[in-house]
Design an enzyme around this catalytic site. Sequence first.
Site, short mmCIF file in Angstrom:
data_model
loop_
_atom_site.label_atom_id
_atom_site.label_comp_id
_atom_site.label_asym_id
_atom_site.label_seq_id
_atom_site.Cartn_x
_atom_site.Cartn_y
_atom_site.Cartn_z
N HIS A 1 36.83 41.51 41.89
CA HIS A 1 36.27 41.30 43.22
C HIS A 1 37.02 40.19 43.95
O HIS A 1 37.45 40.36 45.10
CB HIS A 1 34.78 40.93 43.08
N GLU A 2 37.23 39.07 43.28
CA GLU A 2 37.90 37.94 43.92
C GLU A 2 39.39 38.20 44.11
O GLU A 2 39.98 37.73 45.10
CB GLU A 2 37.65 36.65 43.14
N HIS B 1 39.83 39.93 47.36
CA HIS B 1 39.85 38.97 48.46
C HIS B 1 41.22 38.28 48.54
O HIS B 1 41.77 38.10 49.63
CB HIS B 1 38.77 37.90 48.29
#
Length: 174
Positions: A53-54, A57
């Site tokens: 998820h990160e 980003h």
Amino acid sequence: MKNSGCKVFKERHFSCEDCSGTVSGGFDAASSQIVLCQNNIHQQSHMNRVVTHELIHSFDHCRAHVDWFNNLRHLACSEIRAANLSGDCSFINEVSRLNFGLKEHHQECVRGRALRSILAVRKISREEAEKIVDEVFDSCFNDHAPFGRIPHSKEDAKFAYRDYMNKDRYYANL
């Protein structure tokens, strides 16, 4: 990341810290650092989802030069992509949360998780956040880079990434 022009050094770009509340991780755009909340991650599968998820980003930060602080559409788009591609909304995770449905459930999960993420980091109304998510949802949900498609498992992620890396070779032969 390297192919998008950003070098990653695990010693510099990853930090394991104790965090308050129930947050599992975050991306610090100012330092381009992924923070993993070691006190809130208790299983390897959860760690894998948070890192993925990160990293989405981080990829968006590198590739699209996201304006995290001034453009809520950029933030919404990255949250949609991260929820969609990280496994946050996998069938197994949704069943474990006692959330499951048949018709477009994955899309509704992604929409809901993106909305919650935005509301957690910005002081805006739920209605405004919903409007922003709706405005960018279709294009961001369908942006599967760097995988090329939604990876549904670790093995599928490898194949998806391979397909993405070979896309130019495929199109060159048409």
